[in-house]
Design a protein around this motif. Sequence first.
Motif, PDB file in Angstrom:
ATOM      1  N   LEU A  27      -4.598   9.217   1.566  1.00 25.18           N
ATOM      2  CA  LEU A  27      -5.440   8.414   2.461  1.00 25.18           C
ATOM      3  C   LEU A  27      -4.599   7.823   3.588  1.00 25.18           C
ATOM      4  N   ARG A  28      -5.256   7.421   4.636  1.00 21.28           N
ATOM      5  CA  ARG A  28      -4.557   6.758   5.745  1.00 21.28           C
ATOM      6  C   ARG A  28      -4.216   5.330   5.338  1.00 21.28           C
ATOM      7  N   LYS A  29      -2.970   4.950   5.565  1.00 18.97           N
ATOM      8  CA  LYS A  29      -2.504   3.623   5.170  1.00 18.97           C
ATOM      9  C   LYS A  29      -3.283   2.523   5.887  1.00 18.97           C
ATOM     10  N   ASP A  30      -3.551   2.708   7.182  1.00 16.88           N
ATOM     11  CA  ASP A  30      -4.279   1.676   7.929  1.00 16.88           C
ATOM     12  C   ASP A  30      -5.695   1.496   7.389  1.00 16.88           C
ATOM     13  N   VAL A  81      -6.665   2.051   4.201  1.00 12.07           N
ATOM     14  CA  VAL A  81      -6.564   1.390   2.904  1.00 12.07           C
ATOM     15  C   VAL A  81      -6.303  -0.102   3.100  1.00 12.07           C
ATOM     16  N   LYS A  82      -5.392  -0.435   4.000  1.00 10.94           N
ATOM     17  CA  LYS A  82      -5.092  -1.840   4.275  1.00 10.94           C
ATOM     18  C   LYS A  82      -6.331  -2.571   4.790  1.00 10.94           C
ATOM     19  N   GLN A  83      -7.084  -1.933   5.670  1.00  8.58           N
ATOM     20  CA  GLN A  83      -8.287  -2.562   6.221  1.00  8.58           C
ATOM     21  C   GLN A  83      -9.343  -2.754   5.130  1.00  8.58           C
ATOM     22  N   PHE A  84      -9.504  -1.744   4.288  1.00  9.03           N
ATOM     23  CA  PHE A  84     -10.452  -1.830   3.173  1.00  9.03           C
ATOM     24  C   PHE A  84     -10.090  -2.992   2.257  1.00  9.03           C
ATOM     25  N   LEU A  85      -8.834  -3.048   1.844  1.00 15.11           N
ATOM     26  CA  LEU A  85      -8.399  -4.115   0.941  1.00 15.11           C
ATOM     27  C   LEU A  85      -8.466  -5.481   1.613  1.00 15.11           C
ATOM     28  N   GLY A  86      -8.071  -5.554   2.877  1.00 12.40           N
ATOM     29  CA  GLY A  86      -8.120  -6.818   3.610  1.00 12.40           C
ATOM     30  C   GLY A  86      -9.539  -7.357   3.694  1.00 12.40           C
ATOM     31  N   GLN A  87     -10.489  -6.483   4.026  1.00 15.65           N
ATOM     32  CA  GLN A  87     -11.899  -6.893   4.099  1.00 15.65           C
ATOM     33  C   GLN A  87     -12.407  -7.327   2.724  1.00 15.65           C
ATOM     34  N   ALA A  88     -11.987  -6.606   1.689  1.00 14.87           N
ATOM     35  CA  ALA A  88     -12.428  -6.938   0.329  1.00 14.87           C
ATOM     36  C   ALA A  88     -11.876  -8.292  -0.114  1.00 14.87           C
ATOM     37  N   ILE A  89     -10.605  -8.537   0.154  1.00 10.02           N
ATOM     38  CA  ILE A  89      -9.975  -9.796  -0.241  1.00 10.02           C
ATOM     39  C   ILE A  89     -10.640 -10.965   0.471  1.00 10.02           C
ATOM     40  N   VAL A  90     -10.750 -10.859   1.786  1.00 13.32           N
ATOM     41  CA  VAL A  90     -11.374 -11.943   2.559  1.00 13.32           C
ATOM     42  C   VAL A  90     -12.843 -12.083   2.170  1.00 13.32           C
ATOM     43  N   VAL A 107       0.839  -1.202   0.000  1.00 16.75           N
ATOM     44  CA  VAL A 107       0.000   0.000   0.000  1.00 16.75           C
ATOM     45  C   VAL A 107       0.873   1.251   0.000  1.00 16.75           C
ATOM     46  N   ASN A 108       0.610   2.128  -0.980  1.00 16.05           N
ATOM     47  CA  ASN A 108       1.342   3.391  -1.100  1.00 16.05           C
ATOM     48  C   ASN A 108       0.335   4.529  -0.978  1.00 16.05           C
ATOM     49  N   VAL A 109       0.486   5.343   0.048  1.00 11.01           N
ATOM     50  CA  VAL A 109      -0.435   6.466   0.246  1.00 11.01           C
ATOM     51  C   VAL A 109       0.231   7.806  -0.061  1.00 11.01           C
ATOM     52  N   THR A 110       1.446   7.762  -0.605  1.00  9.76           N
ATOM     53  CA  THR A 110       2.125   9.010  -0.963  1.00  9.76           C
ATOM     54  C   THR A 110       1.853   9.410  -2.408  1.00  9.76           C
TER      55      THR A 110
END
Length: 181
Positions: free
Chosen positions: A137-140, A142-151, A127-130
């Motif tokens: 966006l906040r990295k945490d 984005v990671k949570q969004f993607l993690g929930q989507a993947i699972v 995840v790149n937020v720069t």
Amino acid sequence: MSKVDRRIPKSQEAIKKAIIELMSEKSFDDITIQDISNRADVSRGTIYLHYADKFDLLDKLIASHINELHKMCNSITELNYKSLLLIWCKYFENNYLFFSTMLASKGAPYFRNHFINLVTYKLEDEVNVTEGVNSGLRKDAVKQFLGQAIVGLIEWWFINGMPFSPDVLAEHLGELIERNL
């Protein structure tokens, strides 16, 4: 060098298989040690020799699969995440009963949480937020969004009886992740 009793791994596998099968049939809360004992064709004493209770059994079973997924990540660091996803999806297919039971039923949110934590941890370096689509966006988040989507997509795949091959699931996951990184 002491010999390991060959019955021990066989008993443990029978016990693990029994609890997964039972969880696919009824609520975890309704499963008793006697149910597991009967299904695994071992004594209650054998179960208690290896596990404190049914919760300990489930915890150890979940930990073993999460650790296996984690090991896969660590052993193939030279591969990209799309290749890793394909290996994971094949592992899901090979362990269909476990993953379908854990994800397709509401009986094991504990597993889902551990699975999401593993996925979000593995997204840390991706995840790149720069710059790019997640810039600012906040990295945490984005990671949570993607993690929930993947699972969530993997969960959907099991709930719907694996409507396409693990290769296609891995391809879709990879493409969707790439579009959002």
